[in-house]
Motif scaffolding. Structure first.
Motif, PDB file in Angstrom:
ATOM      1  N   ASP A 174      14.061  24.980 -57.296  1.00 55.04           N
ATOM      2  CA  ASP A 174      14.742  24.492 -56.150  1.00 55.04           C
ATOM      3  C   ASP A 174      14.590  22.932 -55.736  1.00 55.04           C
ATOM      4  OD1 ASP A 174      16.660  25.452 -53.881  1.00 55.04           O
ATOM      5  OD2 ASP A 174      14.702  24.937 -52.889  1.00 55.04           O
ATOM      6  N   ALA A 175      15.480  22.102 -55.566  1.00 52.65           N
ATOM      7  CA  ALA A 175      15.255  20.945 -54.932  1.00 52.65           C
ATOM      8  C   ALA A 175      14.185  20.072 -55.598  1.00 52.65           C
ATOM      9  CB  ALA A 175      14.679  21.065 -53.555  1.00 52.65           C
ATOM     10  N   VAL A 176      14.425  19.761 -56.831  1.00 54.29           N
ATOM     11  CA  VAL A 176      13.409  19.186 -57.919  1.00 54.29           C
ATOM     12  C   VAL A 176      13.155  17.555 -57.413  1.00 54.29           C
ATOM     13  CG1 VAL A 176      12.631  18.442 -59.900  1.00 54.29           C
ATOM     14  CG2 VAL A 176      14.202  20.401 -59.737  1.00 54.29           C
ATOM     15  N   PRO A 177      14.209  16.680 -56.860  1.00 54.88           N
ATOM     16  CA  PRO A 177      13.877  15.468 -56.302  1.00 54.88           C
ATOM     17  C   PRO A 177      12.937  15.462 -55.196  1.00 54.88           C
ATOM     18  CG  PRO A 177      15.905  15.461 -56.885  1.00 54.88           C
ATOM     19  CD  PRO A 177      15.716  17.040 -57.050  1.00 54.88           C
ATOM     20  N   PHE A 178      13.552  16.403 -54.262  1.00 55.70           N
ATOM     21  CA  PHE A 178      12.367  16.518 -53.060  1.00 55.70           C
ATOM     22  C   PHE A 178      10.963  16.985 -53.498  1.00 55.70           C
ATOM     23  CE2 PHE A 178      16.706  17.083 -51.429  1.00 55.70           C
ATOM     24  CZ  PHE A 178      17.000  16.088 -50.414  1.00 55.70           C
ATOM     25  N   LEU A 179      10.859  17.734 -54.462  1.00 57.25           N
ATOM     26  CA  LEU A 179       9.506  18.316 -54.875  1.00 57.25           C
ATOM     27  C   LEU A 179       8.606  17.187 -55.339  1.00 57.25           C
ATOM     28  CD1 LEU A 179       7.509  20.446 -55.542  1.00 57.25           C
ATOM     29  CD2 LEU A 179       8.642  20.692 -57.831  1.00 57.25           C
ATOM     30  N   LEU A 180       9.296  16.198 -56.055  1.00 61.39           N
ATOM     31  CA  LEU A 180       8.430  15.023 -56.583  1.00 61.39           C
ATOM     32  C   LEU A 180       8.279  13.954 -55.609  1.00 61.39           C
ATOM     33  CD1 LEU A 180       9.217  14.761 -60.066  1.00 61.39           C
ATOM     34  CD2 LEU A 180       7.926  16.212 -59.022  1.00 61.39           C
ATOM     35  N   GLN A 181       8.977  14.017 -54.329  1.00 64.57           N
ATOM     36  CA  GLN A 181       8.957  12.828 -53.368  1.00 64.57           C
ATOM     37  C   GLN A 181       7.924  12.892 -52.642  1.00 64.57           C
ATOM     38  OE1 GLN A 181      12.266  13.180 -50.151  1.00 64.57           O
ATOM     39  NE2 GLN A 181      12.117  10.855 -49.909  1.00 64.57           N
ATOM     40  N   THR A 182       7.112  11.895 -52.608  1.00 67.23           N
ATOM     41  CA  THR A 182       5.828  11.822 -52.004  1.00 67.23           C
ATOM     42  C   THR A 182       5.490  10.629 -50.835  1.00 67.23           C
ATOM     43  OG1 THR A 182       4.800  10.425 -53.662  1.00 67.23           O
ATOM     44  CG2 THR A 182       4.503  12.725 -54.206  1.00 67.23           C
TER      45      THR A 182
ATOM     46  N   LEU B  89      12.718  25.588 -67.576  1.00 67.61           N
ATOM     47  CA  LEU B  89      12.823  25.061 -66.281  1.00 67.61           C
ATOM     48  C   LEU B  89      14.509  24.453 -65.980  1.00 67.61           C
ATOM     49  CD1 LEU B  89       9.536  22.871 -65.893  1.00 67.61           C
ATOM     50  CD2 LEU B  89      10.027  25.243 -65.021  1.00 67.61           C
ATOM     51  N   LEU B  90      15.034  25.168 -65.319  1.00 70.28           N
ATOM     52  CA  LEU B  90      16.579  24.963 -65.025  1.00 70.28           C
ATOM     53  C   LEU B  90      16.416  24.348 -63.750  1.00 70.28           C
ATOM     54  CD1 LEU B  90      19.522  24.843 -65.201  1.00 70.28           C
ATOM     55  CD2 LEU B  90      19.626  27.546 -64.516  1.00 70.28           C
ATOM     56  N   GLY B  91      16.707  22.897 -63.774  1.00 71.16           N
ATOM     57  CA  GLY B  91      16.497  22.345 -62.365  1.00 71.16           C
ATOM     58  C   GLY B  91      17.774  21.832 -61.327  1.00 71.16           C
ATOM     59  N   GLU B  92      17.502  22.010 -60.092  1.00 72.66           N
ATOM     60  CA  GLU B  92      18.544  21.521 -59.327  1.00 72.66           C
ATOM     61  C   GLU B  92      18.377  20.074 -58.775  1.00 72.66           C
ATOM     62  OE1 GLU B  92      20.477  22.590 -54.766  1.00 72.66           O
ATOM     63  OE2 GLU B  92      18.025  22.898 -55.307  1.00 72.66           O
ATOM     64  N   VAL B  93      19.196  19.099 -59.521  1.00 76.23           N
ATOM     65  CA  VAL B  93      19.032  17.597 -59.486  1.00 76.23           C
ATOM     66  C   VAL B  93      20.617  16.866 -59.163  1.00 76.23           C
ATOM     67  CG1 VAL B  93      18.067  15.584 -60.463  1.00 76.23           C
ATOM     68  CG2 VAL B  93      17.070  17.651 -61.108  1.00 76.23           C
ATOM     69  N   ASN B  94      20.871  16.967 -57.865  1.00 74.68           N
ATOM     70  CA  ASN B  94      22.238  16.368 -57.544  1.00 74.68           C
ATOM     71  C   ASN B  94      21.922  14.978 -57.264  1.00 74.68           C
ATOM     72  OD1 ASN B  94      24.833  15.973 -56.781  1.00 74.68           O
ATOM     73  ND2 ASN B  94      24.505  17.013 -54.676  1.00 74.68           N
ATOM     74  N   LEU B  95      21.819  14.172 -58.450  1.00 80.14           N
ATOM     75  CA  LEU B  95      21.697  12.694 -58.170  1.00 80.14           C
ATOM     76  C   LEU B  95      22.600  11.923 -59.257  1.00 80.14           C
ATOM     77  CD1 LEU B  95      17.697  12.729 -58.458  1.00 80.14           C
ATOM     78  CD2 LEU B  95      19.184  12.408 -56.321  1.00 80.14           C
ATOM     79  N   PRO B  96      22.490  10.558 -59.110  1.00 84.01           N
ATOM     80  CA  PRO B  96      23.339   9.818 -60.170  1.00 84.01           C
ATOM     81  C   PRO B  96      22.836  10.089 -61.399  1.00 84.01           C
ATOM     82  CG  PRO B  96      22.966   8.567 -58.136  1.00 84.01           C
ATOM     83  CD  PRO B  96      22.039   9.853 -58.058  1.00 84.01           C
TER      84      PRO B  96
ATOM     85  N   PHE C  38      15.017  12.741 -64.985  1.00 85.20           N
ATOM     86  CA  PHE C  38      14.525  14.217 -64.735  1.00 85.20           C
ATOM     87  C   PHE C  38      14.540  15.159 -66.132  1.00 85.20           C
ATOM     88  CE2 PHE C  38      14.904  12.963 -60.540  1.00 85.20           C
ATOM     89  CZ  PHE C  38      13.849  13.759 -59.761  1.00 85.20           C
ATOM     90  N   PHE C  39      15.275  14.493 -67.251  1.00 90.87           N
ATOM     91  CA  PHE C  39      15.392  15.100 -68.342  1.00 90.87           C
ATOM     92  C   PHE C  39      14.056  14.857 -69.101  1.00 90.87           C
ATOM     93  CE2 PHE C  39      19.821  16.555 -68.575  1.00 90.87           C
ATOM     94  CZ  PHE C  39      19.684  17.870 -68.655  1.00 90.87           C
TER      95      PHE C  39
ATOM     96  N   ASP D 189      11.085  15.978 -72.263  1.00 90.36           N
ATOM     97  CA  ASP D 189       9.849  16.872 -72.051  1.00 90.36           C
ATOM     98  C   ASP D 189       9.623  17.138 -70.485  1.00 90.36           C
ATOM     99  OD1 ASP D 189       9.336  14.268 -71.090  1.00 90.36           O
ATOM    100  OD2 ASP D 189       7.522  13.951 -72.484  1.00 90.36           O
ATOM    101  N   GLU D 190      10.778  16.848 -69.608  1.00 86.79           N
ATOM    102  CA  GLU D 190      10.598  17.369 -68.282  1.00 86.79           C
ATOM    103  C   GLU D 190      11.465  18.690 -68.070  1.00 86.79           C
ATOM    104  OE1 GLU D 190      10.636  14.182 -65.370  1.00 86.79           O
ATOM    105  OE2 GLU D 190       9.823  12.751 -67.036  1.00 86.79           O
ATOM    106  N   LEU D 191      12.655  18.520 -67.407  1.00 92.67           N
ATOM    107  CA  LEU D 191      13.427  19.832 -67.004  1.00 92.67           C
ATOM    108  C   LEU D 191      14.033  20.093 -68.626  1.00 92.67           C
ATOM    109  CD1 LEU D 191      14.930  18.882 -63.589  1.00 92.67           C
ATOM    110  CD2 LEU D 191      13.142  20.609 -64.209  1.00 92.67           C
ATOM    111  N   THR D 192      14.008  21.316 -68.501  1.00 95.79           N
ATOM    112  CA  THR D 192      14.816  21.959 -69.825  1.00 95.79           C
ATOM    113  C   THR D 192      16.109  21.624 -69.695  1.00 95.79           C
ATOM    114  OG1 THR D 192      13.194  23.668 -69.853  1.00 95.79           O
ATOM    115  CG2 THR D 192      14.803  23.953 -71.695  1.00 95.79           C
ATOM    116  N   MET D 193      16.872  22.219 -68.645  1.00 91.74           N
ATOM    117  CA  MET D 193      18.080  22.219 -68.357  1.00 91.74           C
ATOM    118  C   MET D 193      18.223  21.624 -66.763  1.00 91.74           C
ATOM    119  SD  MET D 193      19.135  26.102 -69.393  1.00 91.74           S
ATOM    120  CE  MET D 193      21.081  25.722 -69.361  1.00 91.74           C
TER     121      MET D 193
END
Length: 557
Positions: free
Chosen positions: A204-212, A245-252, A259-260, A266-270
């Motif tokens: 869920d919400a992968v970009p937000f997870l990585l945002q620091t 890892l099937l990621g929710e990434v709604n980005l350009p 994110f791939f 070697d990051e998200l699988t899908m």
């Protein structure tokens, strides 16, 4: 072309089916779906052709965000069952040839989670650094994810004496992944569910997870957040061998490539292809295939160890945020002209069949397209029978109505009084009196039967999940014609976004000299002329899947 070994890449040709245990089947009659009910419906899903179930959150929760506010990452909500019920579902699914992936929601916890309760109790609590705190919120903040509910990402906590960050709702404080202990906890959660037999996670919400950005102490920020995502992919691989890892990434697009993991993969699988989905609706509104075609061609290249997940509908709002303002208004005008159909100024809270006025030609064309696009198809529960939404429910809940099993009380979902249902049923022309599994199972011309046929042909044509993609240029802007090739096998897929019949020109350049074509649905054989050309008839809102047979090869199906 050498064909890659497919043994560990099961997700390349999977059929993923997303469901919420709470709204799928209530077996004990309390008005809430449960794991026991799901177990009793696994044969139905196997019959449909599903190979992977994606379960929305079933963890303990105060349920202030439909289960995404979690109080125990290792638990099962008592309303839905217990760990023994979950393991039984995994076992039965495996026996039926289905894998299970579960939601990994680790961007935040519930504010009722024991970690947060301990964190807010004292600045010296060992759990304090599990979350992100500030004495004053930053002057510059991102726009709230849910602007109808929140005006800031920061919430004052009287007991803690500080503000805590919450990218989503205030009852969901963000976890601090710069803290090594938090990262260890996330790994333990992943390892726990893998040990119980799941085959991966929808993250869920992968970009937000990585945002620091909210972290005050810059020295503690992760030097490279994507290195952390790579470590999660590696951990899943070590523990399971073939987990995803099937990621929710709604980005350009350029950010999706990051994110791939770029060329390394070697990051998200899908990843879900939000951009193609949004342009699909623009193409439907315009009756013009070009927006979708351009979106597909804009996909970044990369490693063979990644995959796009295609979808028509998901469990959230149907976001249109990557369209321009004018494009979004076109889609609103076509499919959500009433204000109550729109949400957050960026999306729709409708399902496909009502948006297309129940037109079976257009509905079937869209699902034919879903299963023929390069990538892996993902269905949201009820899509296979053409369920609608309930616009009387708030926001995203409109599309999370109970599954419609028959035309009886509560659509066969539950024996409870209607007032006790977790969510109200869909009503009107798309309610269970008109749309349900029982009736469609007896009807060979039903949407359910059609989707079963699509899945069967999709599973028999490995090119659809694995093949190299190319667009076949067409003079008719309403037609998307594309070819997928894997090894020495190839299929040509044709879809008409307009109501008028047309002819699709095919040449030897597109299908190789001396080849002939066979229609996978009808068995009809179409040969090229002596000059290597063919004009393929295509009905209004029509679709055709054509197997390419090299010269001298007999048509087998």
């Amino acid at each position: 072309m050498k064909v890659t070994d497919t043994s560990d890449l099961w997700w390349k040709s999977a059929v993923i089916y997303c469901l919420d245990v709470e709204t799928f089947m209530d077996w004990n009659g309390d008005g809430i779906g449960d794991l026991d009910g799901l177990a009793h419906r696994l044969d139905y899903l196997a019959e449909l052709g599903v190979t992977c179930l994606w379960l929305m959150p079933f963890y303990p929760t105060p349920d202030r965000d439909d289960g995404y506010d979690i109080t125990d990452f290792y638990g099962v909500d008592g309303r839905l069952g217990h760990h023994g019920d979950f393991v039984e579902v995994v076992r039965i699914a495996r026996d039926r040839g289905m894998r299970i992936i579960v939601d990994l929601v680790v961007n935040h916890t519930s504010d009722q989670h024991p970690w947060f309760r301990a964190a807010r109790s004292s600045r010296t609590s060992p759990f304090r650094d599990y979350y992100v705190w500030r004495d004053e919120p930053p002057k510059k903040q991102g726009a709230p994810v849910f602007p109808d509910k929140e005006t800031s990402e920061w919430q004052w906590d009287e007991k803690a004496g500080q503000y805590y960050q919450h990218v989503f709702y205030r009852q969901q404080p963000d976890l601090n992944i710069t803290d090594e202990t938090v990262r260890d906890e996330i790994a333990k959660v992943i390892g726990f569910w893998l040990e119980l037999g799941v085959s991966g996670f929808r993250v869920d919400a992968v970009p937000f997870l990585l945002q620091t950005d909210g972290i005050v102490d810059g020295a503690r920020r992760l030097p490279d957040p994507h290195e952390y995502l790579r470590s999660l992919r590696s951990f899943v691989g070590r523990r399971s061998g073939d987990g995803i890892l099937l990621g929710e990434v709604n980005l350009p697009r350029q950010d999706q490539a990051l994110f791939f993991g770029g060329d390394a993969g070697d990051e998200l699988t899908m990843q879900f292809d939000f951009i193609a989905m949004q342009n699909l609706y623009l193409s439907l509104a315009r009756k013009d295939a070009r927006p979708l075609t351009e979106a597909l061609l804009s996909r970044p290249g990369g490693s063979p160890d990644i995959q796009w997940a295609n979808f028509v509908r998901n469990h959230d709002e149907l976001t249109l945020d990557k369209l321009t303002d004018d494009e979004r208004e076109e889609v609103f005008a076509a499919f959500g002209p009433e204000e109550r159909m729109q949400v957050y100024g960026r999306g729709l809270i409708r399902r496909l069949p009502p948006m297309l006025d129940g037109d079976p030609r257009r509905i079937r064309m869209v699902y034919s397209l879903l299963f023929s696009l390069p990538g892996t198809p993902v269905l949201f529960y009820g899509e296979e029978i053409g369920m609608g939404e309930n616009l009387d429910l708030e926001g995203r809940m409109a599309v999370r109505t109970p599954m419609q099993w028959n035309s009886g009380k509560n659509g066969g979902f539950s024996a409870a009084r209607p007032s006790r249902l977790r969510n109200a049923m869909t009503t009107g022309g798309f309610g269970p009196e008109h749309i349900n599994v029982a009736d469609q199972r007896r009807d060979p011309d039903s949407l359910l039967s059609f989707v079963q046929t699509l899945i069967r042909h999709y599973r028999n044509a490995r090119e659809l999940g694995w093949g190299a993609f190319e667009v076949i240029d067409q003079p008719d802007v309403a037609v998307l014609a594309h070819r997928l090739t894997w090894g020495d096998r190839s299929v040509v897929l044709l879809h008409n976004f307009a109501p008028d019949a047309t002819e699709v020109p095919i040449t030897a350049k597109n299908v190789d000299g001396g080849a002939h074509l066979s229609d996978l649905f009808t068995g009809e054989v179409l040969s090229l002329t002596a000059t290597g050309k063919a004009a393929i008839p295509l009905d209004g809102y029509g679709y055709r899947w054509l197997r390419v047979h090299p010269a001298g090869e007999r048509s087998q199906y």
